[in-house]
Motif scaffolding. Sequence first.
Motif, PDB file in Angstrom:
ATOM      1  N   ARG A  27      43.237  42.880  43.279  1.00  0.00           N
ATOM      2  CA  ARG A  27      42.972  41.661  44.048  1.00  0.00           C
ATOM      3  C   ARG A  27      41.972  42.001  45.138  1.00  0.00           C
ATOM      4  N   THR A  28      40.963  41.145  45.292  1.00  0.00           N
ATOM      5  CA  THR A  28      39.970  41.352  46.341  1.00  0.00           C
ATOM      6  C   THR A  28      39.860  40.103  47.194  1.00  0.00           C
ATOM      7  N   GLN A  29      39.552  40.337  48.450  1.00  0.00           N
ATOM      8  CA  GLN A  29      39.286  39.240  49.387  1.00  0.00           C
ATOM      9  C   GLN A  29      38.400  39.789  50.496  1.00  0.00           C
ATOM     10  N   ARG A  45      44.549  45.450  27.638  1.00  0.00           N
ATOM     11  CA  ARG A  45      43.637  44.303  27.595  1.00  0.00           C
ATOM     12  C   ARG A  45      43.441  43.808  29.017  1.00  0.00           C
ATOM     13  N   PHE A  46      42.177  43.609  29.389  1.00  0.00           N
ATOM     14  CA  PHE A  46      41.845  43.120  30.719  1.00  0.00           C
ATOM     15  C   PHE A  46      41.546  41.626  30.678  1.00  0.00           C
ATOM     16  N   ASP A  47      41.944  40.942  31.736  1.00  0.00           N
ATOM     17  CA  ASP A  47      41.584  39.547  31.952  1.00  0.00           C
ATOM     18  C   ASP A  47      40.695  39.526  33.184  1.00  0.00           C
ATOM     19  N   THR A  48      39.418  39.198  32.963  1.00  0.00           N
ATOM     20  CA  THR A  48      38.444  39.200  34.054  1.00  0.00           C
ATOM     21  C   THR A  48      37.941  37.789  34.360  1.00  0.00           C
ATOM     22  N   ALA A  49      38.678  36.781  33.920  1.00  0.00           N
ATOM     23  CA  ALA A  49      38.243  35.388  34.125  1.00  0.00           C
ATOM     24  C   ALA A  49      38.072  35.056  35.608  1.00  0.00           C
ATOM     25  N   ASP A  50      38.939  35.589  36.450  1.00  0.00           N
ATOM     26  CA  ASP A  50      38.840  35.390  37.896  1.00  0.00           C
ATOM     27  C   ASP A  50      38.483  36.743  38.504  1.00  0.00           C
TER      28      ASP A  50
END
Length: 161
Positions: free
Chosen positions: A96-98, A70-75
Motif C-alpha cells: 500500500r502506498t500513499q 498472481r499479482f493484481d495491479t489494477a490499483d
Amino acid sequence: MVSIRSASTRGIEVRAEPDAVRGLLLDLVTCGLLMPGVETLTDEGDGIYHYRLETISNGAVSHTPDHRTRFDTADPARISWTPVGDHNFRSWGEFRTQPGTTPGTTYLEIDTRSEADVDIAPVVLPLVEPFARQQSDKVTEGFLDAIKERAERSAVAGVTG
C-alpha cells in the motif's frame, strides 16, 4: 506435514514521489528480486510469477520455499498477490502506498501472511512458529529497506542525472 503460518505488517517512509515508488513496485521482477532470500523470480505470463527462495533452517526445520503467485495491479496504490497452484509455500499480501509526511515522500506498507508446508510432528509446531514469525518480520523489513534504497537512489539519479 503441517503448515507453519506467519504474518507481518511493516511500513516505511521513502524519500521519493509516490508515482516513482509505485513504478518500482509495478516492475514486479525487479522489485521481487529485492526481497531477501529470492534466488530466482520468473514471469510466467498472465500475471503469474514463480519464486524460488533460499533454504531457511533453524537447525530443527529446513525448508526451501517454491511457489507461484498472481499479482493484481489494477490499483497501483494497492498491489496485491495471492498464491496460485499447490506448492510447499503460499503467500498473500499487499503493498500500500500513499503520500508521505512531507512533499516528495511516500509511505509504503507491506502486509503479508504465509503458510509453509513442512514435514514435522504437529507437537513441534508451537516451538517452530515463533521462528517463522521472526523470519517473516526480518524478510519484510529487509524487503522494505531494499525497496526504499532503490527508490531513493533512483529519485536522486533522476534529479542529478
